[in-house]
Design a protein around this motif. Structure first.
Motif, PDB file in Angstrom:
ATOM      1  N   VAL A  44       0.857  -1.193   0.000  1.00 42.78           N
ATOM      2  CA  VAL A  44       0.000   0.000   0.000  1.00 42.78           C
ATOM      3  C   VAL A  44       0.885   1.233   0.000  1.00 42.78           C
ATOM      4  O   VAL A  44       1.832   1.325   0.778  1.00 42.78           O
ATOM      5  N   TRP A  45       0.571   2.183  -0.883  1.00 44.01           N
ATOM      6  CA  TRP A  45       1.291   3.454  -0.929  1.00 44.01           C
ATOM      7  C   TRP A  45       0.294   4.581  -1.060  1.00 44.01           C
ATOM      8  O   TRP A  45      -0.632   4.533  -1.867  1.00 44.01           O
ATOM      9  N   VAL A  46       0.481   5.582  -0.197  1.00 46.51           N
ATOM     10  CA  VAL A  46      -0.366   6.773  -0.206  1.00 46.51           C
ATOM     11  C   VAL A  46       0.568   7.957  -0.395  1.00 46.51           C
ATOM     12  O   VAL A  46       1.500   8.150   0.386  1.00 46.51           O
ATOM     13  N   LEU A  47       0.301   8.724  -1.444  1.00 43.65           N
ATOM     14  CA  LEU A  47       1.194   9.814  -1.826  1.00 43.65           C
ATOM     15  C   LEU A  47       0.403  11.056  -2.188  1.00 43.65           C
ATOM     16  O   LEU A  47      -0.688  10.965  -2.766  1.00 43.65           O
ATOM     17  N   ARG A  48       0.967  12.214  -1.881  1.00 43.88           N
ATOM     18  CA  ARG A  48       0.527  13.450  -2.509  1.00 43.88           C
ATOM     19  C   ARG A  48       1.533  13.674  -3.633  1.00 43.88           C
ATOM     20  O   ARG A  48       2.738  13.794  -3.393  1.00 43.88           O
ATOM     21  N   VAL A  49       1.045  13.712  -4.868  1.00 43.76           N
ATOM     22  CA  VAL A  49       1.922  13.806  -6.034  1.00 43.76           C
ATOM     23  C   VAL A  49       1.586  15.066  -6.816  1.00 43.76           C
ATOM     24  O   VAL A  49       0.415  15.339  -7.105  1.00 43.76           O
ATOM     25  N   LEU A  50       2.631  15.816  -7.160  1.00 47.05           N
ATOM     26  CA  LEU A  50       2.494  17.000  -8.004  1.00 47.05           C
ATOM     27  C   LEU A  50       3.183  16.705  -9.331  1.00 47.05           C
ATOM     28  O   LEU A  50       4.398  16.474  -9.367  1.00 47.05           O
ATOM     29  N   PHE A  51       2.374  16.695 -10.396  1.00 46.50           N
ATOM     30  CA  PHE A  51       2.878  16.404 -11.738  1.00 46.50           C
ATOM     31  C   PHE A  51       3.090  17.713 -12.489  1.00 46.50           C
ATOM     32  O   PHE A  51       2.169  18.528 -12.599  1.00 46.50           O
ATOM     33  N   THR A  63      -2.251  -4.201 -10.406  1.00 47.07           N
ATOM     34  CA  THR A  63      -2.673  -5.469  -9.813  1.00 47.07           C
ATOM     35  C   THR A  63      -3.724  -5.255  -8.731  1.00 47.07           C
ATOM     36  O   THR A  63      -4.422  -6.190  -8.362  1.00 47.07           O
ATOM     37  N   GLY A  64      -3.822  -4.046  -8.209  1.00 45.99           N
ATOM     38  CA  GLY A  64      -4.792  -3.728  -7.163  1.00 45.99           C
ATOM     39  C   GLY A  64      -5.536  -2.458  -7.499  1.00 45.99           C
ATOM     40  O   GLY A  64      -5.320  -1.846  -8.550  1.00 45.99           O
ATOM     41  N   VAL A  65      -6.397  -2.045  -6.601  1.00 43.76           N
ATOM     42  CA  VAL A  65      -7.216  -0.853  -6.829  1.00 43.76           C
ATOM     43  C   VAL A  65      -6.429   0.418  -6.524  1.00 43.76           C
ATOM     44  O   VAL A  65      -5.423   0.395  -5.801  1.00 43.76           O
ATOM     45  N   VAL A  66      -6.924   1.520  -7.088  1.00 41.55           N
ATOM     46  CA  VAL A  66      -6.344   2.845  -6.856  1.00 41.55           C
ATOM     47  C   VAL A  66      -7.492   3.819  -6.604  1.00 41.55           C
ATOM     48  O   VAL A  66      -8.521   3.775  -7.283  1.00 41.55           O
ATOM     49  N   HIS A  67      -7.287   4.684  -5.622  1.00 48.78           N
ATOM     50  CA  HIS A  67      -8.167   5.831  -5.383  1.00 48.78           C
ATOM     51  C   HIS A  67      -7.322   7.058  -5.688  1.00 48.78           C
ATOM     52  O   HIS A  67      -6.210   7.186  -5.157  1.00 48.78           O
ATOM     53  N   LEU A  68      -7.805   7.959  -6.538  1.00 46.17           N
ATOM     54  CA  LEU A  68      -7.018   9.126  -6.921  1.00 46.17           C
ATOM     55  C   LEU A  68      -7.908  10.360  -6.882  1.00 46.17           C
ATOM     56  O   LEU A  68      -8.936  10.411  -7.565  1.00 46.17           O
ATOM     57  N   TYR A  69      -7.505  11.341  -6.073  1.00 47.01           N
ATOM     58  CA  TYR A  69      -8.258  12.586  -5.931  1.00 47.01           C
ATOM     59  C   TYR A  69      -7.414  13.726  -6.478  1.00 47.01           C
ATOM     60  O   TYR A  69      -6.227  13.855  -6.136  1.00 47.01           O
ATOM     61  N   THR A  70      -8.007  14.566  -7.324  1.00 49.37           N
ATOM     62  CA  THR A  70      -7.306  15.705  -7.906  1.00 49.37           C
ATOM     63  C   THR A  70      -7.624  16.961  -7.102  1.00 49.37           C
ATOM     64  O   THR A  70      -8.784  17.358  -6.996  1.00 49.37           O
ATOM     65  N   ILE A  71      -6.578  17.573  -6.542  1.00 43.56           N
ATOM     66  CA  ILE A  71      -6.722  18.792  -5.754  1.00 43.56           C
ATOM     67  C   ILE A  71      -6.756  20.014  -6.673  1.00 43.56           C
ATOM     68  O   ILE A  71      -7.578  20.910  -6.518  1.00 43.56           O
ATOM     69  N   THR A 111      -0.122  19.713 -11.449  1.00 43.68           N
ATOM     70  CA  THR A 111      -1.365  19.023 -11.110  1.00 43.68           C
ATOM     71  C   THR A 111      -1.135  18.319  -9.783  1.00 43.68           C
ATOM     72  O   THR A 111      -0.234  17.493  -9.657  1.00 43.68           O
ATOM     73  N   ASP A 112      -1.939  18.671  -8.792  1.00 45.20           N
ATOM     74  CA  ASP A 112      -1.774  18.225  -7.417  1.00 45.20           C
ATOM     75  C   ASP A 112      -2.795  17.123  -7.123  1.00 45.20           C
ATOM     76  O   ASP A 112      -4.000  17.336  -7.298  1.00 45.20           O
ATOM     77  N   THR A 113      -2.316  15.955  -6.695  1.00 47.75           N
ATOM     78  CA  THR A 113      -3.201  14.806  -6.482  1.00 47.75           C
ATOM     79  C   THR A 113      -2.862  14.096  -5.174  1.00 47.75           C
ATOM     80  O   THR A 113      -1.761  14.236  -4.644  1.00 47.75           O
ATOM     81  N   ILE A 114      -3.820  13.334  -4.698  1.00 51.51           N
ATOM     82  CA  ILE A 114      -3.615  12.390  -3.593  1.00 51.51           C
ATOM     83  C   ILE A 114      -3.991  11.019  -4.142  1.00 51.51           C
ATOM     84  O   ILE A 114      -5.074  10.857  -4.717  1.00 51.51           O
ATOM     85  N   MET A 115      -3.100  10.042  -3.971  1.00 45.04           N
ATOM     86  CA  MET A 115      -3.409   8.698  -4.461  1.00 45.04           C
ATOM     87  C   MET A 115      -3.178   7.651  -3.383  1.00 45.04           C
ATOM     88  O   MET A 115      -2.252   7.755  -2.591  1.00 45.04           O
ATOM     89  N   VAL A 116      -4.065   6.675  -3.381  1.00 43.13           N
ATOM     90  CA  VAL A 116      -3.957   5.507  -2.516  1.00 43.13           C
ATOM     91  C   VAL A 116      -3.888   4.312  -3.460  1.00 43.13           C
ATOM     92  O   VAL A 116      -4.842   4.046  -4.196  1.00 43.13           O
ATOM     93  N   VAL A 117      -2.756   3.615  -3.448  1.00 42.31           N
ATOM     94  CA  VAL A 117      -2.520   2.526  -4.395  1.00 42.31           C
ATOM     95  C   VAL A 117      -2.314   1.226  -3.620  1.00 42.31           C
ATOM     96  O   VAL A 117      -1.522   1.183  -2.679  1.00 42.31           O
TER      97      VAL A 117
END
Length: 168
Positions: A44-51, A63-71, A111-117
């Motif tokens: 499990v990895w939870v990140l705030r990612v800025l692209f 291989t697993g689910v992802v939750h991705l929220y765009t800030i 682009t600012d996001t929060i992802m749970v992978v």
């Protein structure tokens, strides 16, 4: 029913304030990361990612689910160019999905996001040939390497015998 006793006693809350911690720059080219929670043992990895504008990640299989929220900002999958994700968008990706994330070159800010992978990204090149496996352990290694170069000691929540912080 009586209130149950806590299973895990905490003397303090485990919390990360990304506004008070330095971002780790260019963990991947054009990808800046605030690690929040990394659990290599459970994948499990939870990140705030800025692209940065114009970033295109490798095509990958989840291989697993992802939750991705765009800030803020805008991104989309090259396979779904008409379904742009913008501020306030929440995306659920089922395990087994394949796609390639892209941020438009016309974006004026990161682009600012929060992802749970959960699980692994299996990455492929432009010819759909295998490149590498990206999981919580690989992400942690890349964050540590980039942080060291930048003179940063990253702080994130990492389970161990009882949860704690990475820098303790």
């Amino acid at each position: 029913m009586a209130l149950p006793s806590p299973i895990n006693h905490q003397d303090f809350l485990l919390t990360i304030d990304t506004d008070k911690l330095p971002v780790i720059e260019n963990v991947l080219p054009g990808v800046n990361i605030h690690p929040l929670f990394l659990d290599p043992e459970n994948g499990v990895w939870v990140l705030r990612v800025l692209f940065a504008p114009g970033v295109t990640l490798p095509r990958h299989f989840h291989t697993g689910v992802v939750h991705l929220y765009t800030i803020s900002g805008c991104w989309y999958y090259l396979e779904y160019p008409d379904q742009k994700q913008t501020a306030g968008s929440y995306l659920f990706e089922p395990g087994g999905s394949v796609h390639q994330l892209h941020t438009p070159e016309t974006n004026v800010e990161p682009t600012d996001t929060i992802m749970v992978v959960y699980g692994v990204n299996i990455n492929f090149d432009e010819n759909d040939e295998f490149v590498n496996v990206m999981d919580a352990g690989w992400i942690e290694m890349m964050i540590q390497e980039a942080a060291k170069i930048q003179g940063i000691v990253p702080r994130y929540i990492k389970p161990k015998s009882g949860a704690g912080y990475s820098d303790e």
